[in-house]
Enzyme design. Structure first.
Site, PDB file in Angstrom:
ATOM      1  N   GLU A 253      -0.551  -1.166  16.255  1.00  9.68           N
ATOM      2  CA  GLU A 253      -1.291   0.034  15.811  1.00  9.68           C
ATOM      3  C   GLU A 253      -2.334   0.443  16.858  1.00  9.68           C
ATOM      4  O   GLU A 253      -2.459   1.628  17.189  1.00  9.68           O
ATOM      5  CB  GLU A 253      -1.985  -0.236  14.470  1.00  9.68           C
ATOM      6  CG  GLU A 253      -2.741   0.999  13.971  1.00  9.68           C
ATOM      7  CD  GLU A 253      -3.610   0.712  12.752  1.00  9.68           C
ATOM      8  OE1 GLU A 253      -3.178  -0.007  11.844  1.00  9.68           O
ATOM      9  OE2 GLU A 253      -4.744   1.229  12.739  1.00  9.68           O
TER      10      GLU A 253
ATOM     11  N   SER B  59       0.979 -10.384   9.867  1.00  9.80           N
ATOM     12  CA  SER B  59       0.255  -9.311   9.181  1.00  9.80           C
ATOM     13  C   SER B  59      -1.254  -9.450   9.352  1.00  9.80           C
ATOM     14  O   SER B  59      -1.877 -10.407   8.881  1.00  9.80           O
ATOM     15  CB  SER B  59       0.617  -9.327   7.698  1.00  9.80           C
ATOM     16  OG  SER B  59      -0.313  -8.568   6.981  1.00  9.80           O
TER      17      SER B  59
ATOM     18  N   THR C  97      -6.857   0.366  11.139  1.00  7.14           N
ATOM     19  CA  THR C  97      -6.913   0.624   9.682  1.00  7.14           C
ATOM     20  C   THR C  97      -7.118  -0.639   8.852  1.00  7.14           C
ATOM     21  O   THR C  97      -7.639  -0.573   7.746  1.00  7.14           O
ATOM     22  CB  THR C  97      -5.611   1.294   9.193  1.00  7.14           C
ATOM     23  OG1 THR C  97      -4.513   0.482   9.591  1.00  7.14           O
ATOM     24  CG2 THR C  97      -5.462   2.692   9.730  1.00  7.14           C
TER      25      THR C  97
ATOM     26  N   CYS D  28      -8.594   1.849   6.351  1.00 11.64           N
ATOM     27  CA  CYS D  28      -7.876   2.477   5.253  1.00 11.64           C
ATOM     28  C   CYS D  28      -8.439   2.021   3.906  1.00 11.64           C
ATOM     29  O   CYS D  28      -8.805   0.850   3.740  1.00 11.64           O
ATOM     30  CB  CYS D  28      -6.423   2.075   5.427  1.00 11.64           C
ATOM     31  SG  CYS D  28      -5.492   2.229   3.968  1.00 11.64           S
TER      32      CYS D  28
ATOM     33  N   CYS E 124       0.874  -1.187   0.000  1.00 13.67           N
ATOM     34  CA  CYS E 124       0.000   0.000   0.000  1.00 13.67           C
ATOM     35  C   CYS E 124       0.912   1.239   0.000  1.00 13.67           C
ATOM     36  O   CYS E 124       2.129   1.126   0.182  1.00 13.67           O
ATOM     37  CB  CYS E 124      -0.868  -0.006   1.248  1.00 13.67           C
ATOM     38  SG  CYS E 124       0.112   0.038   2.750  1.00 13.67           S
TER      39      CYS E 124
HETATM   40 FE1  F3S Z   1      -1.065   0.980   4.367  1.00 14.29          FE
HETATM   41 FE2  F3S Z   1      -1.315   3.150   5.748  1.00 14.29          FE
HETATM   42 FE3  F3S Z   1      -3.396   1.839   4.943  1.00 14.29          FE
HETATM   43  S1  F3S Z   1       0.226   1.600   6.046  1.00 14.29           S
HETATM   44  S2  F3S Z   1      -2.801  -0.292   4.931  1.00 14.29           S
HETATM   45  S3  F3S Z   1      -1.954   2.906   3.622  1.00 14.29           S
HETATM   46  S4  F3S Z   1      -3.105   2.744   6.932  1.00 14.29           S
END
Ligand code: F3S
Length: 288
Positions: free
Chosen positions: A121, A212, A155, A184, A12
């Protein structure tokens, strides 16, 4: 055998940025507090380039990278107190959650985080309200504090899980409930992509690190539609003969998995009965 790669997969934006910052600083020697990302292949590669991982704050007068999913505030304070230069790789989307939490905590709201209690997190987010948040990791027996509350999400949460949790919270709360869906977009897109792909294939390969969270969620979603789901770090972790019985195989990868892992997988799967090709493939996929 047909191989279909999910249209959204792998690194990402936040992870790409963190890995680039780490590589940019690697030459001068730099520490990473904890794993920079939850992917052992990436962590090993960074280590080989000069990024040393530390698990405590006993480091002084050095450069220290803070990982994309953040750390507890106390750790940051201690590292600064030890005169280290902080290279902040915390994803801006995680920083945004810190701001929401801090802002509403100051206004007297109770903070509720939907996410995994032990995930770094969530620990980092919770530190922005003095570790006072209620963390919801399970839909059974949800308890929320009295008074007005603000709900945020880890997220990498599963969207359906978050929505179910919100419905329960709204049902049982007697006060104001403000909801910030902080899942996210990168996570959401990867989940939607595998949700649709897993309905069309006989088996799904999900690549990602063992720790993960977003990778595990991708595998969970795939399992809802397909009974043959394999979660592995690298194509070398599995006997390719398993796939002979499948016509269509879907592939995806978590947000901290480099593109090369998928490319290598496709290459090996397409050539697995050509022994001489394997050595060439091995040599071309040594680095991220
Ligand atoms: Fe990646 Fe940031 Fe989303 S690390 S998974 S873009 S919260």
């Amino acid at each position: 055998m047909e191989i279909i790669v999910a249209d959204v997969n792998g690194f990402c934006g936040g992870v790409k940025r963190a890995v680039k910052m780490a590589f940019d600083n690697a030459k001068e020697g730099v520490y990473s507090y904890g794993d920079l990302v939850h992917n052992e292949i990436v962590v090993k590669d960074l280590e080989d380039k000069g990024v040393k991982k530390i698990d405590d704050t006993d480091v002084y007068d050095s450069k220290v990278i803070i990982r994309s999913h953040g750390v507890h505030k106390k750790i940051l304070d201690k590292l600064e107190e030890n005169n280290n230069e902080i290279i902040n790789c915390v994803c801006p989307k995680v920083e945004k959650i810190y701001n929401i939490v801090e802002n509403f905590y100051k206004k007297g709201y109770n903070i509720v985080i939907v996410g995994n209690y032990n995930h770094p997190e969530v620990i980092g987010i919770n530190s922005h309200c003095n570790d006072s948040a209620t963390v919801i990791s399970d839909l059974e027996d949800i308890k929320i504090p009295d008074g007005k509350i603000v709900v945020v999400s880890q997220t990498t949460n599963n969207v359906e899980f978050f929505e179910k949790a919100i419905n329960i919270i709204k049902d049982i709360s007697k006060d104001e409930v403000l909801v910030y869906n902080t899942i996210c977009n990168a996570t959401f897109k990867r989940q939607e992509s595998i949700r649709s792909l897993s309905k069309k294939v006989d088996a799904v390969l999900v690549f990602g690190g063992k720790k993960s969270s977003n990778t595990k969620k991708l595998a969970e979603i795939a399992k809802l539609n397909c009974k043959n789901v394999f979660l592995i770090q690298s194509i070398k972790d599995i006997d390719l003969n398993i796939f002979k019985k499948f016509n269509k195989i879907g592939i995806t990868a978590g947000a901290s998995t480099p593109e090369s892992v998928i490319k290598e997988a496709v290459c090996r799967m397409e050539n697995f009965d050509k022994g001489e090709m394997m050595e060439a493939i091995d040599n071309s996929f040594k680095r991220i």
